[in-house]
Design a protein around this motif. Structure first.
Motif, PDB file in Angstrom:
ATOM      1  N   PHE B  66      51.414  44.212  44.280  1.00  0.00           N
ATOM      2  CA  PHE B  66      51.615  44.397  42.842  1.00  0.00           C
ATOM      3  C   PHE B  66      51.228  45.807  42.426  1.00  0.00           C
ATOM      4  N   ASN B  67      51.797  46.265  41.318  1.00  0.00           N
ATOM      5  CA  ASN B  67      51.465  47.609  40.831  1.00  0.00           C
ATOM      6  C   ASN B  67      50.194  47.532  39.975  1.00  0.00           C
ATOM      7  N   SER B  68      49.688  48.708  39.572  1.00  0.00           N
ATOM      8  CA  SER B  68      48.388  48.720  38.908  1.00  0.00           C
ATOM      9  C   SER B  68      48.444  48.070  37.527  1.00  0.00           C
ATOM     10  N   SER B  69      49.598  48.129  36.842  1.00  0.00           N
ATOM     11  CA  SER B  69      49.632  47.482  35.532  1.00  0.00           C
ATOM     12  C   SER B  69      49.664  45.953  35.682  1.00  0.00           C
ATOM     13  N   SER B  70      50.279  45.454  36.763  1.00  0.00           N
ATOM     14  CA  SER B  70      50.210  44.005  37.025  1.00  0.00           C
ATOM     15  C   SER B  70      48.781  43.590  37.330  1.00  0.00           C
ATOM     16  N   SER B  71      48.076  44.452  38.059  1.00  0.00           N
ATOM     17  CA  SER B  71      46.688  44.173  38.411  1.00  0.00           C
ATOM     18  C   SER B  71      45.862  43.971  37.143  1.00  0.00           C
ATOM     19  N   LYS B  72      46.141  44.816  36.152  1.00  0.00           N
ATOM     20  CA  LYS B  72      45.422  44.722  34.882  1.00  0.00           C
ATOM     21  C   LYS B  72      45.760  43.437  34.124  1.00  0.00           C
ATOM     22  N   VAL B  73      47.040  43.092  34.110  1.00  0.00           N
ATOM     23  CA  VAL B  73      47.463  41.878  33.403  1.00  0.00           C
ATOM     24  C   VAL B  73      46.915  40.627  34.102  1.00  0.00           C
ATOM     25  N   LEU B  74      46.914  40.644  35.439  1.00  0.00           N
ATOM     26  CA  LEU B  74      46.361  39.506  36.183  1.00  0.00           C
ATOM     27  C   LEU B  74      44.871  39.344  35.884  1.00  0.00           C
ATOM     28  N   PHE B  75      44.202  40.487  35.732  1.00  0.00           N
ATOM     29  CA  PHE B  75      42.791  40.439  35.363  1.00  0.00           C
ATOM     30  C   PHE B  75      42.626  39.710  34.020  1.00  0.00           C
ATOM     31  N   GLY B  76      43.528  40.020  33.084  1.00  0.00           N
ATOM     32  CA  GLY B  76      43.518  39.346  31.779  1.00  0.00           C
ATOM     33  C   GLY B  76      43.752  37.850  31.916  1.00  0.00           C
ATOM     34  N   LEU B  77      44.636  37.469  32.843  1.00  0.00           N
ATOM     35  CA  LEU B  77      44.906  36.056  33.085  1.00  0.00           C
ATOM     36  C   LEU B  77      43.661  35.357  33.649  1.00  0.00           C
ATOM     37  N   PHE B  78      42.950  36.042  34.546  1.00  0.00           N
ATOM     38  CA  PHE B  78      41.696  35.489  35.076  1.00  0.00           C
ATOM     39  C   PHE B  78      40.653  35.332  33.965  1.00  0.00           C
ATOM     40  N   ASP B  79      40.662  36.262  33.011  1.00  0.00           N
ATOM     41  CA  ASP B  79      39.784  36.133  31.846  1.00  0.00           C
ATOM     42  C   ASP B  79      40.041  34.812  31.124  1.00  0.00           C
ATOM     43  N   LEU B  80      41.333  34.498  30.949  1.00  0.00           N
ATOM     44  CA  LEU B  80      41.713  33.244  30.280  1.00  0.00           C
ATOM     45  C   LEU B  80      41.266  32.031  31.097  1.00  0.00           C
ATOM     46  N   LEU B  81      41.448  32.128  32.414  1.00  0.00           N
ATOM     47  CA  LEU B  81      41.056  31.017  33.293  1.00  0.00           C
ATOM     48  C   LEU B  81      39.553  30.806  33.226  1.00  0.00           C
ATOM     49  N   ASN B  82      38.829  31.915  33.123  1.00  0.00           N
ATOM     50  CA  ASN B  82      37.376  31.856  33.024  1.00  0.00           C
ATOM     51  C   ASN B  82      36.947  31.128  31.741  1.00  0.00           C
ATOM     52  N   ASP B  83      37.691  31.352  30.657  1.00  0.00           N
ATOM     53  CA  ASP B  83      37.426  30.629  29.408  1.00  0.00           C
ATOM     54  C   ASP B  83      37.758  29.151  29.561  1.00  0.00           C
ATOM     55  N   ALA B  84      38.923  28.897  30.195  1.00  0.00           N
ATOM     56  CA  ALA B  84      39.371  27.511  30.372  1.00  0.00           C
ATOM     57  C   ALA B  84      38.354  26.714  31.184  1.00  0.00           C
ATOM     58  N   HIS B  85      37.717  27.399  32.116  1.00  0.00           N
ATOM     59  CA  HIS B  85      36.746  26.787  33.016  1.00  0.00           C
ATOM     60  C   HIS B  85      35.552  26.174  32.262  1.00  0.00           C
ATOM     61  N   LYS B  86      35.300  26.675  31.054  1.00  0.00           N
ATOM     62  CA  LYS B  86      34.166  26.165  30.269  1.00  0.00           C
ATOM     63  C   LYS B  86      34.400  24.743  29.776  1.00  0.00           C
ATOM     64  N   THR B  87      35.679  24.366  29.613  1.00  0.00           N
ATOM     65  CA  THR B  87      35.969  23.035  29.072  1.00  0.00           C
ATOM     66  C   THR B  87      36.738  22.135  30.045  1.00  0.00           C
ATOM     67  N   ARG B  88      37.184  22.717  31.159  1.00  0.00           N
ATOM     68  CA  ARG B  88      38.001  21.939  32.094  1.00  0.00           C
ATOM     69  C   ARG B  88      37.604  22.231  33.526  1.00  0.00           C
ATOM     70  N   HIS B  89      38.219  21.490  34.444  1.00  0.00           N
ATOM     71  CA  HIS B  89      38.039  21.822  35.842  1.00  0.00           C
ATOM     72  C   HIS B  89      39.194  22.726  36.281  1.00  0.00           C
ATOM     73  N   VAL B  90      38.863  23.969  36.621  1.00  0.00           N
ATOM     74  CA  VAL B  90      39.901  24.919  37.017  1.00  0.00           C
ATOM     75  C   VAL B  90      39.747  25.260  38.504  1.00  0.00           C
ATOM     76  N   GLN B  91      40.802  25.068  39.261  1.00  0.00           N
ATOM     77  CA  GLN B  91      40.791  25.437  40.680  1.00  0.00           C
ATOM     78  C   GLN B  91      41.832  26.531  40.904  1.00  0.00           C
ATOM     79  N   VAL B  92      41.372  27.677  41.411  1.00  0.00           N
ATOM     80  CA  VAL B  92      42.294  28.778  41.699  1.00  0.00           C
ATOM     81  C   VAL B  92      42.480  28.877  43.208  1.00  0.00           C
TER      82      VAL B  92
END
Lengths: 188, 126
Positions: B66-92
């Motif tokens: 992936f290119n560096s801008s995708s890397s940044k967006v994926l990081f943002g997606l992990f941020d969301l998953l990290n939030d979701a993890h507070k209320t649900r069971h998240v498996q990556v």
């Protein structure tokens, strides 16, 4: 055009298998990446080494393309032109991706600051800085995120660059990334 | 809320997002406009986390490069998953080719940056 002269030149300069000068577009970049993938398969490059080459090539090509768009807008007469070359080093232990495009003074300073910082960092330092910047820049909307040069640097053996004065306070930005393909040979 | 499916192209990954709690992002990622490509993906994720009654989320990444801008967006997606993890069971699950050190390293970076998330690095054998 003497097409044989071009062929001869590419052969003499270390089997340059991919070179392009002109208007860069996303479709063209994807096509060139496909060609690179085939070359890598043919040359039996390892997956780590070949993805290093594609990623660096894509980063450099998209830099040139995005830079021109931001500066001149879509459909402008100032086309997103650049030269980009991918080749194999004489001793077969490395590949290189080399490019040139024209930039203005403001961007020269921006790029120079990043590249000077990069030159002071070793591989671990680069990886650490890349992650710091990615983390701290999560809310910024800068196209490419400003981490492109760090992405390139952490995947290559070395970077060479120069800014040659051109007309109207502009500069020809020359950039070269050298990518190791046989680590044990290069380190020996 | 509906499932979201985006077919792969030469420079964008295949995206599958199922409301029952399964997401997969697979392929190469170097879009011309990364934010634009991932906007519906991020929007779907935000809405699912806010509204879905499903308690479990399984998300699989299998990204070759992936290119560096995708890397940044994926990081943002992990941020969301990290939030979701507070209320649900998240498996990556972060899949990588055994020969591709870069893909492994990218997965390790996400694991280190998101220590609370359950991220399994999974080597593929061809």
């Amino acid at each position: 055009v003497d097409i044989n002269a071009i062929k001869k030149m590419t052969e003499e300069d270390g089997i340059v298998f991919l070179t392009y000068a002109g208007f860069l577009s996303q479709t063209l970049i994807a096509g060139m990446t496909d060609a690179l993938e085939r070359e890598a398969e043919h040359g039996r490059l390892g997956m780590t080494e070949s993805t290093n080459i594609y990623t660096i090539f894509i980063e450099m090509a998209q830099n040139i393309m995005n830079y021109a768009k931001v500066k001149h807008g879509e459909g402008s007469k100032n086309k997103p032109e650049g030269i980009i070359v991918v080749g194999k080093c004489d001793d077969q232990t490395c590949y290189y991706v080399q490019s040139q495009n024209t930039i203005d003074l403001q961007d020269k300073l921006k790029i120079q600051t990043k590249l000077e910082e990069i030159s002071t960092l070793d591989v671990d330092g680069l990886k650490k800085r890349y992650r710091e910047l990615r983390k701290s820049g999560r809310d910024s909307h800068e196209k490419g995120g400003g981490i492109g040069f760090y992405e390139i640097a952490k995947r290559c053996l070395r970077i060479e660059y120069d800014f040659l004065p051109a007309d109207d306070d502009r500069f020809a930005f020359q950039f070269k990334a050298v990518i190791a393909v046989k680590k044990e040979d290069v380190l020996a | 809320m509906n499932d979201l499916t985006i077919a792969a192209t030469q420079y964008t990954p295949e995206v599958l997002m199922h409301t029952k709690g399964y997401v997969s992002i697979k392929g190469k990622s170097y879009p011309e406009n990364t934010l634009e490509f991932y906007r519906p993906v991020i929007a779907w994720m935000v809405e699912w986390v806010a509204n879905s009654p499903v308690a479990d989320l399984l998300i699989e990444f299998d990204i070759i490069y992936f290119n560096s801008s995708s890397s940044k967006v994926l990081f943002g997606l992990f941020d969301l998953l990290n939030d979701a993890h507070k209320t649900r069971h998240v498996q990556v699950i972060w899949s990588y080719d055994l020969d591709n050190e870069n893909a492994l390293e990218a997965g390790e970076d996400f694991s280190e940056d998101f220590p609370e998330l359950d991220i399994r690095l999974s080597a593929k054998k061809d």
